[in-house]
Structure formats: structure tokens, C-alpha cells
Design a protein around this motif. Sequence first.
Motif, PDB file in Angstrom:
ATOM      1  N   ALA A  51       0.810  -1.222   0.000  1.00 47.28           N
ATOM      2  CA  ALA A  51       0.000   0.000   0.000  1.00 47.28           C
ATOM      3  C   ALA A  51       0.845   1.274   0.000  1.00 47.28           C
ATOM      4  CB  ALA A  51      -0.943   0.003   1.203  1.00 47.28           C
TER       5      ALA A  51
ATOM      6  N   LYS B 140       2.157   2.498  -3.471  1.00 49.33           N
ATOM      7  CA  LYS B 140       1.060   3.018  -4.290  1.00 49.33           C
ATOM      8  C   LYS B 140       0.659   4.417  -3.838  1.00 49.33           C
ATOM      9  CE  LYS B 140      -0.791  -1.577  -5.181  1.00 49.33           C
ATOM     10  NZ  LYS B 140      -1.858  -2.513  -4.869  1.00 49.33           N
ATOM     11  N   SER B 141       0.588   4.610  -2.543  1.00 48.92           N
ATOM     12  CA  SER B 141       0.226   5.921  -2.010  1.00 48.92           C
ATOM     13  C   SER B 141       1.291   6.961  -2.347  1.00 48.92           C
ATOM     14  CB  SER B 141       0.039   5.819  -0.498  1.00 48.92           C
ATOM     15  OG  SER B 141      -0.279   7.076   0.053  1.00 48.92           O
TER      16      SER B 141
ATOM     17  N   GLN C  98       3.400   6.846  -4.831  1.00 51.70           N
ATOM     18  CA  GLN C  98       3.371   7.056  -6.279  1.00 51.70           C
ATOM     19  C   GLN C  98       2.241   8.008  -6.664  1.00 51.70           C
ATOM     20  OE1 GLN C  98       1.018   5.708  -8.727  1.00 51.70           O
ATOM     21  NE2 GLN C  98       2.218   6.348 -10.480  1.00 51.70           N
ATOM     22  N   ARG C  99       1.086   7.870  -6.026  1.00 53.82           N
ATOM     23  CA  ARG C  99      -0.040   8.776  -6.299  1.00 53.82           C
ATOM     24  C   ARG C  99       0.283  10.213  -5.902  1.00 53.82           C
ATOM     25  NH1 ARG C  99      -3.140   4.321  -4.521  1.00 53.82           N
ATOM     26  NH2 ARG C  99      -3.334   5.246  -2.450  1.00 53.82           N
TER      27      ARG C  99
ATOM     28  N   ASN D  16       1.561  -0.943 -12.685  1.00 51.98           N
ATOM     29  CA  ASN D  16       0.782   0.136 -12.070  1.00 51.98           C
ATOM     30  C   ASN D  16       1.662   1.279 -11.561  1.00 51.98           C
ATOM     31  OD1 ASN D  16      -1.623  -1.329 -12.521  1.00 51.98           O
ATOM     32  ND2 ASN D  16      -1.332  -2.438 -10.603  1.00 51.98           N
TER      33      ASN D  16
ATOM     34  N   ILE E 261       4.694   1.180 -10.458  1.00 57.79           N
ATOM     35  CA  ILE E 261       5.648   0.785  -9.409  1.00 57.79           C
ATOM     36  C   ILE E 261       6.659  -0.196  -9.988  1.00 57.79           C
ATOM     37  CG2 ILE E 261       5.925  -0.275  -7.126  1.00 57.79           C
ATOM     38  CD1 ILE E 261       4.220   2.236  -7.003  1.00 57.79           C
TER      39      ILE E 261
END
Length: 134
Positions: free
Chosen positions: A43, A46-47, A49-50, A94, A96
Motif C-alpha cells: 500500500a 502506491k500511495s 506514487q499517487r 501500475n 511501481i
Amino acid sequence: MDTPLTPAGLPPPLCAERLNIVVVAAECAPYAKTGGLGDVAAALPKSLQRRGHRVMVVMPRYKDYEGAFDTKVRVNFNVLGKDTEVGYFHLFKNGIDTVFIDHPCFHKVAGDIYAGERKEATFRNALLCQAAIE
């Protein structure tokens, strides 16, 4: 008020400076997970990267993972007094980058990644850290 989206359909980055971040973990879902660490290691990148950062996850290659390719990079290390060679596999998914450290000691514990004697676990952890730094 709605936030405008980027051309990719994502919200704009939330950071002023784009960082290169490396997350090193013994487990990361969905590839290997026994508990909370696997969830966090999945998680958090992903956070980040956003938020606009470039993120890479480095973890052991316990087995073959679909989409991961052999980079053909081989590096020799002396880990706890033992000369050993590791390989590096790569997967981009995605947004990453995931780098898998390949060595037989990781394959041996694919079904139970924390198995074995303390000395074996210490070797695996030291190898992962040294290979990640490389």
C-alpha cells in the motif's frame, strides 16, 4: 469543488518535489504476504506514487512471478563470511518498479518465508539488505 485530473485520469501530484523512494521488505502483497508487513509494503508505494514520487520495491524472489523478467544482472557478495551470487528480476506494474532478489535461499522458503533456523533467516535478511543497496 472537484480537483482537476491529469491526462492519465489521476489527481495531480500532492508534492512539490518528486523523490525517488526505495522500499525494501521481506514480503509485499500480492507476491508474498504473511501479515501486516506485506500489506504495508504494497500500500505505501502506491500511495507515494499517487503523490507524485517514483517508487521502487525490493524484495526476495521466493518463486516465479508472472511478468517479472530476468535482468541478467548478477552480483557477488560476501554475506556473513559466505561468498554468494544474486540475480535481479524486474517487474513494472501500475507505476511501481519491483525488483526481486534471486537466490536459492529465498526459493527454499517459498511456502513459509520466515522458516528455518535463526542463522538461515539472518543470512536471508543480510543478503536482501546488501543486494538492495547494490
